[in-house]
Design an enzyme around this catalytic site. Structure first.
Site, PDB file in Angstrom:
ATOM      1  N   ARG A 154      91.402  22.870  33.453  1.00  0.00           N
ATOM      2  CA  ARG A 154      91.084  24.166  32.870  1.00  0.00           C
ATOM      3  C   ARG A 154      91.279  24.201  31.352  1.00  0.00           C
ATOM      4  O   ARG A 154      90.417  24.662  30.611  1.00  0.00           O
ATOM      5  CB  ARG A 154      92.060  25.171  33.495  1.00  0.00           C
ATOM      6  CG  ARG A 154      91.513  26.522  33.763  1.00  0.00           C
ATOM      7  CD  ARG A 154      92.490  27.247  34.678  1.00  0.00           C
ATOM      8  NE  ARG A 154      92.459  26.644  36.016  1.00  0.00           N
ATOM      9  CZ  ARG A 154      92.015  27.280  37.104  1.00  0.00           C
ATOM     10  NH1 ARG A 154      91.604  28.519  37.010  1.00  0.00           N
ATOM     11  NH2 ARG A 154      91.997  26.685  38.279  1.00  0.00           N
ATOM     12  N   LYS A 199      96.313  14.608  49.762  1.00  0.00           N
ATOM     13  CA  LYS A 199      96.926  15.463  50.758  1.00  0.00           C
ATOM     14  C   LYS A 199      97.603  16.650  50.054  1.00  0.00           C
ATOM     15  O   LYS A 199      97.855  16.531  48.864  1.00  0.00           O
ATOM     16  CB  LYS A 199      97.923  14.682  51.608  1.00  0.00           C
ATOM     17  CG  LYS A 199      99.194  14.272  50.844  1.00  0.00           C
ATOM     18  CD  LYS A 199     100.206  13.673  51.768  1.00  0.00           C
ATOM     19  CE  LYS A 199     101.174  14.682  52.292  1.00  0.00           C
ATOM     20  NZ  LYS A 199     102.336  14.937  51.415  1.00  0.00           N
ATOM     21  N   ASP A 203      96.123   8.854  52.247  1.00  0.00           N
ATOM     22  CA  ASP A 203      97.505   8.943  52.697  1.00  0.00           C
ATOM     23  C   ASP A 203      98.152   7.775  51.973  1.00  0.00           C
ATOM     24  O   ASP A 203      97.928   6.611  52.341  1.00  0.00           O
ATOM     25  CB  ASP A 203      97.601   8.754  54.210  1.00  0.00           C
ATOM     26  CG  ASP A 203      99.028   8.907  54.690  1.00  0.00           C
ATOM     27  OD1 ASP A 203      99.922   8.345  54.033  1.00  0.00           O
ATOM     28  OD2 ASP A 203      99.261   9.580  55.696  1.00  0.00           O
ATOM     29  N   HIS A 204      98.912   8.060  50.924  1.00  0.00           N
ATOM     30  CA  HIS A 204      99.305   6.950  50.042  1.00  0.00           C
ATOM     31  C   HIS A 204     100.180   5.909  50.755  1.00  0.00           C
ATOM     32  O   HIS A 204     100.299   4.791  50.303  1.00  0.00           O
ATOM     33  CB  HIS A 204      99.942   7.460  48.744  1.00  0.00           C
ATOM     34  CG  HIS A 204     101.377   7.867  48.883  1.00  0.00           C
ATOM     35  ND1 HIS A 204     101.757   9.096  49.334  1.00  0.00           N
ATOM     36  CD2 HIS A 204     102.529   7.216  48.623  1.00  0.00           C
ATOM     37  CE1 HIS A 204     103.067   9.181  49.349  1.00  0.00           C
ATOM     38  NE2 HIS A 204     103.573   8.045  48.919  1.00  0.00           N
ATOM     39  N   LYS A 234     100.650   1.211  50.637  1.00  0.00           N
ATOM     40  CA  LYS A 234     101.876   0.438  50.368  1.00  0.00           C
ATOM     41  C   LYS A 234     101.716  -0.961  50.956  1.00  0.00           C
ATOM     42  O   LYS A 234     101.241  -1.110  52.093  1.00  0.00           O
ATOM     43  CB  LYS A 234     103.091   1.126  51.000  1.00  0.00           C
ATOM     44  CG  LYS A 234     103.488   2.421  50.284  1.00  0.00           C
ATOM     45  CD  LYS A 234     104.700   3.061  50.943  1.00  0.00           C
ATOM     46  CE  LYS A 234     104.943   4.470  50.431  1.00  0.00           C
ATOM     47  NZ  LYS A 234     105.715   4.543  49.207  1.00  0.00           N
ATOM     48  N   GLU A 269     114.692  10.501  52.741  1.00  0.00           N
ATOM     49  CA  GLU A 269     114.705  10.589  51.280  1.00  0.00           C
ATOM     50  C   GLU A 269     116.037  11.158  50.817  1.00  0.00           C
ATOM     51  O   GLU A 269     116.653  11.963  51.524  1.00  0.00           O
ATOM     52  CB  GLU A 269     113.583  11.502  50.808  1.00  0.00           C
ATOM     53  CG  GLU A 269     112.208  10.977  51.111  1.00  0.00           C
ATOM     54  CD  GLU A 269     111.130  11.853  50.505  1.00  0.00           C
ATOM     55  OE1 GLU A 269     110.638  11.514  49.419  1.00  0.00           O
ATOM     56  OE2 GLU A 269     110.801  12.885  51.107  1.00  0.00           O
ATOM     57  N   ASP A 309     104.601  18.029  55.580  1.00  0.00           N
ATOM     58  CA  ASP A 309     104.583  17.230  54.345  1.00  0.00           C
ATOM     59  C   ASP A 309     104.626  15.729  54.644  1.00  0.00           C
ATOM     60  O   ASP A 309     103.971  14.939  53.975  1.00  0.00           O
ATOM     61  CB  ASP A 309     105.794  17.622  53.480  1.00  0.00           C
ATOM     62  CG  ASP A 309     105.789  16.929  52.122  1.00  0.00           C
ATOM     63  OD1 ASP A 309     104.691  16.735  51.563  1.00  0.00           O
ATOM     64  OD2 ASP A 309     106.877  16.575  51.624  1.00  0.00           O
ATOM     65  N   HIS A 346     102.115  10.720  56.797  1.00  0.00           N
ATOM     66  CA  HIS A 346     102.714   9.398  56.594  1.00  0.00           C
ATOM     67  C   HIS A 346     103.331   8.840  57.883  1.00  0.00           C
ATOM     68  O   HIS A 346     103.102   7.706  58.268  1.00  0.00           O
ATOM     69  CB  HIS A 346     103.803   9.443  55.524  1.00  0.00           C
ATOM     70  CG  HIS A 346     103.365  10.074  54.234  1.00  0.00           C
ATOM     71  ND1 HIS A 346     102.098   9.947  53.734  1.00  0.00           N
ATOM     72  CD2 HIS A 346     104.032  10.841  53.325  1.00  0.00           C
ATOM     73  CE1 HIS A 346     102.003  10.594  52.581  1.00  0.00           C
ATOM     74  NE2 HIS A 346     103.160  11.148  52.312  1.00  0.00           N
ATOM     75  N   LYS A 385     114.692  15.313  53.909  1.00  0.00           N
ATOM     76  CA  LYS A 385     115.073  15.293  52.492  1.00  0.00           C
ATOM     77  C   LYS A 385     116.597  15.395  52.416  1.00  0.00           C
ATOM     78  O   LYS A 385     117.230  15.932  53.319  1.00  0.00           O
ATOM     79  CB  LYS A 385     114.475  16.508  51.777  1.00  0.00           C
ATOM     80  CG  LYS A 385     112.950  16.541  51.834  1.00  0.00           C
ATOM     81  CD  LYS A 385     112.368  16.254  50.480  1.00  0.00           C
ATOM     82  CE  LYS A 385     110.863  16.224  50.503  1.00  0.00           C
ATOM     83  NZ  LYS A 385     110.285  15.203  49.647  1.00  0.00           N
TER      84      LYS A 385
END
Ligand code: BG6
Length: 513
Positions: A61, A172, A201-202, A206, A240, A259, A264, A364
């Site tokens: 933007r 995602k 989907d990262h 990997k 995590e 998430d 994943h 998390k």
């Protein structure tokens, strides 16, 4: 062994290049562009994996000059690239291909400006009219941008065998439930053919995740025992240490189940449980993953309370630092019922896995950052030896996705001495030791694959919809229960004790990673 002379490195990503093209990033002022996309493209440039004709256009933007955008990108690369410091020779060539187009997604003029700019780039940089449109924006914007591209005639025909191509890459979250994912898919399908659509989907990018296929299907050892005859159960952990990191608003809408688990973790489960594909072609691999998703036993409402455990982090200590409770994070409701931890018992109803539970968990603010898959084999049928706790520990094969990437096999041995004393030992393979530690980042592989039109490491429409269908049932049950607050676990622990109880009921326990 020197990693660069290691023969096992041959054929890795550095040996491949993409087609000449321009990458257009929508939402280029966001964090993803600075932290992941630009460092990945820069690293591809360092590895000489970028095609001769190449350019990147940032689109967002705010008004800014090409120079301002380049300076921001340089800063992002210096901070987040795996290779430091910046290689000035590579950068000066790479930055010549970076430019910026300002405009809102709703304004048709944005797309006509973009079209003219891209035509100029094609003339100057030999990008041949090929475009990779990267949507680093919220799913709410997908439809508007797709429509804008179509109206400005920026979409090449998918059926054409020759001539320029257009592809779209979506970040995602791909929707927030089955219905919204279907709507997005329908909107995209009105303009792009499925072969032009790359859903990221990262985790699939990997190295250690790609290795799951190689490990399973390039070795003859595992396949005969990879089934209900030999496997007792499987555990998949995505833990995590970080909290929601300033993404309170997003997390309030999402929670860890949507998430991490929906994408994943489900992908890790599919790669672990799938049948051997007939080839590595995108559809062959994705067909097998979809079969796993379709074999998942639907989570009936009555099963959810037993088989799905939620948790929310409270205050606590992570690596000796005191950290706040989820409810005290910015932009989080003080009464929030959103889960930051979830553990599930997933059953796969097929011949290979019938009766073998997959216990999965993601959270998390847990004790350690670790993503791993552990396959726990059955006990020996008869005990010949006296073990200290009365039983011999079953074999465990652990595939460590991150960090300390590697694979370990635990087995029992005799401790040297006159007595027969049993000891558990591990046979350990570590990527760092075998290959050196500077492995390509997931986004490098994924961007390069998208430039080459290779979709194996991207999720197909039906995969995404099956993933949501499974997760939706869990949310239906939670909603029908009136969405009660999840149990609180202290930050820096392994989650709520109810998750331990879930395994204890089955006579099992979580592996301590
Ligand atoms: C993202 C999630 O998809 O994956 C984040 O939105 C999470 O919440 C991240 O932190 C984890 O990725 P990685 O590669 O660090 O394991």
């Amino acid at each position: 062994m020197n990693a660069t002379t290691n023969p096992l490195r041959r054929g890795l990503v550095d040996d491949r290049t993409g087609d000449a093209c321009t990458v257009v990033i929508f939402g280029a002022s966001g964090d993803l562009t600075r932290r992941k996309l630009m460092p990945a493209l820069y690293n591809l440039a360092v590895s000489r994996a970028l095609p001769g004709g190449f350019a990147v256009v940032g689109q967002a933007r705010r008004d800014k000059t090409h120079e301002q955008f380049r300076a921001e990108m340089r800063e992002g690369i210096s901070k987040h690239s795996r290779r430091k410091p910046i290689d000035e020779a590579v950068w000066s060539d790479f930055e010549r291909g970076i430019s910026y187009v300002a405009g809102t997604f709703e304004d048709p003029a944005t797309y006509t400006r973009l079209r003219d700019h891209l035509a100029e780039i094609d003339r100057e940089r030999g990008t041949r009219g090929n475009r990779l449109f990267y949507f680093a924006v919220s799913p709410a914007e997908f439809g508007t941008i797709v429509g804008g591209l179509k109206s400005a005639d920026l979409v090449a025909d998918a059926g054409a065998r020759t001539g320029p191509w257009s592809r779209v890459v979506f970040e995602k979250p791909f929707g927030h439930d089955l219905e919204s994912a279907r709507e997005l898919n329908d909107t995209i399908a009105r303009v792009f053919h499925e072969s032009q659509v790359f859903r990221i989907d990262h985790y699939l990018g990997k190295e250690t995740v790609q290795n799951l296929l190689v490990f399973r299907f390039a070795n003859s050892l595992w396949e005969p025992i990879w089934n209900r005859e030999h496997v007792d159960h499987v555990q998949i952990t995505v833990a995590e240490e970080i909290g929601v990191e300033g993404r309170g608003k997003f997390y309030e809408q999402t929670g860890v189940t949507k998430d991490i688990v929906e994408n994943h973790l489900m992908q890790l489960l599919c790669l672990t449980a799938m049948e051997p594909p007939i080839s590595l072609a995108a559809d062959a691999v994705r067909d097998e993953k979809v079969k796993v998703l379709r074999s998942l036993r639907p989570m009936e409402r009555s099963m959810v309370a037993q088989n799905v455990i939620r948790g929310q982090y409270g205050r606590g200590f992570v690596r000796a630092d005191e950290v706040p409770a989820y409810r005290d994070e910015p932009d989080v409701d003080r009464q929030s019922c959103v889960e930051t931890y979830v553990a599930m018992k997933v059953e796969i109803d097929n011949w290979r896995w019938g009766g073998v539970p997959f216990y999965v968990r993601a959270g998390k603010r847990l004790a350690r950052r670790v993503t791993e898959i552990s396959v726990q084999f059955k006990k020996v049928p008869h005990t010949l030896f006296r073990a200290p706790d009365g039983g011999i520990t079953p074999n465990v094969l652990t595939m460590r996705i991150q960090p300390d990437e590697g694979i370990a096999l635990r087995f029992t041995t005799k401790e040297p001495g006159q007595q027969t004393i049993l000891r558990d030992v591990a046979m350990d393979f570590r990527y760092g030791a075998a290959f050196g530690s500077n492995t390509p980042e997931a986004y490098e592989r994924l961007l390069l694959d998208a430039m080459r039109g290779e979709a194996t490491l991207f999720t197909r429409r039906d995969e995404v919809e099956e993933q949501w269908a499974y997760i939706d049932r869990v949310f239906d049950a939670w909603t029908s229960e009136g969405n009660t607050p999840p149990p609180v676990y202290s930050s820096g622990t392994w989650g709520p004790e109810q998750a331990d109880d879930m395994l204890a009921r089955d006579g099992r326990r979580w592996r301590k990673p």
